[in-house]
Design a protein around this motif. Structure first.
Motif, PDB file in Angstrom:
ATOM      1  N   TRP A 129      -2.180  -6.839   9.103  1.00 14.41           N
ATOM      2  CA  TRP A 129      -0.778  -7.260   8.975  1.00 14.41           C
ATOM      3  C   TRP A 129      -0.343  -7.252   7.514  1.00 14.41           C
ATOM      4  O   TRP A 129       0.706  -6.698   7.168  1.00 14.41           O
ATOM      5  N   VAL A 130      -1.152  -7.895   6.649  1.00 14.42           N
ATOM      6  CA  VAL A 130      -0.786  -8.002   5.227  1.00 14.42           C
ATOM      7  C   VAL A 130      -0.649  -6.614   4.593  1.00 14.42           C
ATOM      8  O   VAL A 130       0.270  -6.382   3.806  1.00 14.42           O
ATOM      9  N   SER A 131      -1.542  -5.677   4.988  1.00 12.40           N
ATOM     10  CA  SER A 131      -1.519  -4.355   4.362  1.00 12.40           C
ATOM     11  C   SER A 131      -0.400  -3.462   4.882  1.00 12.40           C
ATOM     12  O   SER A 131      -0.254  -2.332   4.426  1.00 12.40           O
ATOM     13  N   SER A 132       0.381  -3.942   5.844  1.00 11.97           N
ATOM     14  CA  SER A 132       1.500  -3.128   6.318  1.00 11.97           C
ATOM     15  C   SER A 132       2.763  -3.965   6.452  1.00 11.97           C
ATOM     16  O   SER A 132       3.679  -3.877   5.638  1.00 11.97           O
ATOM     17  N   ALA A 133       2.777  -4.863   7.460  1.00 16.09           N
ATOM     18  CA  ALA A 133       3.978  -5.658   7.708  1.00 16.09           C
ATOM     19  C   ALA A 133       4.306  -6.549   6.511  1.00 16.09           C
ATOM     20  O   ALA A 133       5.474  -6.723   6.157  1.00 16.09           O
ATOM     21  N   GLY A 134       3.272  -7.098   5.867  1.00 12.97           N
ATOM     22  CA  GLY A 134       3.482  -7.977   4.707  1.00 12.97           C
ATOM     23  C   GLY A 134       4.258  -7.245   3.626  1.00 12.97           C
ATOM     24  O   GLY A 134       5.252  -7.747   3.099  1.00 12.97           O
ATOM     25  N   LEU A 166       7.527  -5.926  13.988  1.00  8.27           N
ATOM     26  CA  LEU A 166       7.828  -7.005  14.937  1.00  8.27           C
ATOM     27  C   LEU A 166       6.645  -7.250  15.873  1.00  8.27           C
ATOM     28  O   LEU A 166       6.193  -8.398  16.046  1.00  8.27           O
ATOM     29  N   LEU A 167       6.113  -6.169  16.444  1.00 10.40           N
ATOM     30  CA  LEU A 167       4.980  -6.311  17.377  1.00 10.40           C
ATOM     31  C   LEU A 167       3.770  -6.915  16.671  1.00 10.40           C
ATOM     32  O   LEU A 167       3.097  -7.809  17.194  1.00 10.40           O
ATOM     33  N   ALA A 168       3.495  -6.426  15.443  1.00 14.61           N
ATOM     34  CA  ALA A 168       2.329  -6.928  14.695  1.00 14.61           C
ATOM     35  C   ALA A 168       2.521  -8.402  14.331  1.00 14.61           C
ATOM     36  O   ALA A 168       1.563  -9.185  14.356  1.00 14.61           O
ATOM     37  N   SER A 169       3.752  -8.786  14.010  1.00 14.39           N
ATOM     38  CA  SER A 169       4.010 -10.186  13.631  1.00 14.39           C
ATOM     39  C   SER A 169       3.866 -11.109  14.838  1.00 14.39           C
ATOM     40  O   SER A 169       3.328 -12.219  14.719  1.00 14.39           O
ATOM     41  N   VAL A 170       4.311 -10.647  16.007  1.00 14.66           N
ATOM     42  CA  VAL A 170       4.131 -11.447  17.232  1.00 14.66           C
ATOM     43  C   VAL A 170       2.635 -11.594  17.515  1.00 14.66           C
ATOM     44  O   VAL A 170       2.143 -12.681  17.839  1.00 14.66           O
ATOM     45  N   ALA A 171       1.882 -10.491  17.345  1.00 13.42           N
ATOM     46  CA  ALA A 171       0.427 -10.537  17.579  1.00 13.42           C
ATOM     47  C   ALA A 171      -0.235 -11.521  16.618  1.00 13.42           C
ATOM     48  O   ALA A 171      -1.117 -12.288  17.017  1.00 13.42           O
ATOM     49  N   LEU A 172       0.213 -11.534  15.360  1.00 16.61           N
ATOM     50  CA  LEU A 172      -0.394 -12.447  14.374  1.00 16.61           C
ATOM     51  C   LEU A 172      -0.073 -13.902  14.722  1.00 16.61           C
ATOM     52  O   LEU A 172      -0.947 -14.779  14.655  1.00 16.61           O
TER      53      LEU A 172
END
Ligand code: HEM
Length: 139
Positions: free
Chosen positions: A130-135, A19-25
């Motif tokens: 982001w892609v290498s984790s949240a994605g 969630l935090l990483a997606s908001v940052a992106l």
């Protein structure tokens, strides 16, 4: 530290991190648009360059805080695992390049011309991290 993170997230470390990483992106995409207005590459009737730069700084500082929290959570709970090498390298590089960008901005000893390169590198590293984790998590 791991216990603190587990308690704060109520055991949902991965979900909170995504969630935090997606908001940052998402805010990172906003950063690109707003800095394009600042540099006069994008013209919109409701935003002039000075407030666009101010918005970029304010949101940039927020992103830096989000990324720092996400990085601390990530390293304290998962550490540097071999099967997430790309993610670990991209995430570490992201924080380093962002720190360089902020210090170049604050000290400005004639290095201001590197801001676009540093800014675009920060955005590219944010995408890779982001892609290498949240994605993968969301897929
Ligand atoms: C995800 C992408 C980005 C992030 C997270 C980010 C982050 C930041 C941060 C934290 C600051 C404020 C530093 C401080 O507090 O002193 C800042 C300022 C600045 N950034 Fe970015 N940035 C991004 C993309 C870009 C891009 C693509 C460019 C240029 C093409 C750029 C150019 C600048 C400039 C010129 C400033 C200084 C603004 C001013 O003079 O007030 N940034 N950025």
């Amino acid at each position: 530290m791991e216990d603190v993170v587990e308690t704060l997230t109520r055991g949902n470390v991965a979900e909170v991190k995504v969630l935090l990483a997606s908001v940052a992106l998402a805010l990172g995409c906003y950063q690109l648009a707003v800095i394009a207005v600042g540099y006069g590459k994008l013209r919109v009737p409701f935003l002039a360059a000075p407030p666009a730069f101010a918005a970029h700084r304010a949101v940039g500082d927020t992103i830096a805080l989000l990324l720092l929290c996400t990085g601390v959570m990530c390293v304290s709970v998962y550490g540097f695992e071999d099967d997430a090498l790309v993610h670990a390298i991209a995430g570490s590089a992201l924080l380093c390049v962002l720190a360089v960008k902020v210090s170049v901005e604050r000290r400005d000893k004639g290095l201001g011309r590197f801001m676009p390169l540093l800014g675009l590198s920060v955005f590219a590293l944010l995408c890779v991290t982001w892609v290498s984790s949240a994605g993968g998590f969301l897929a």
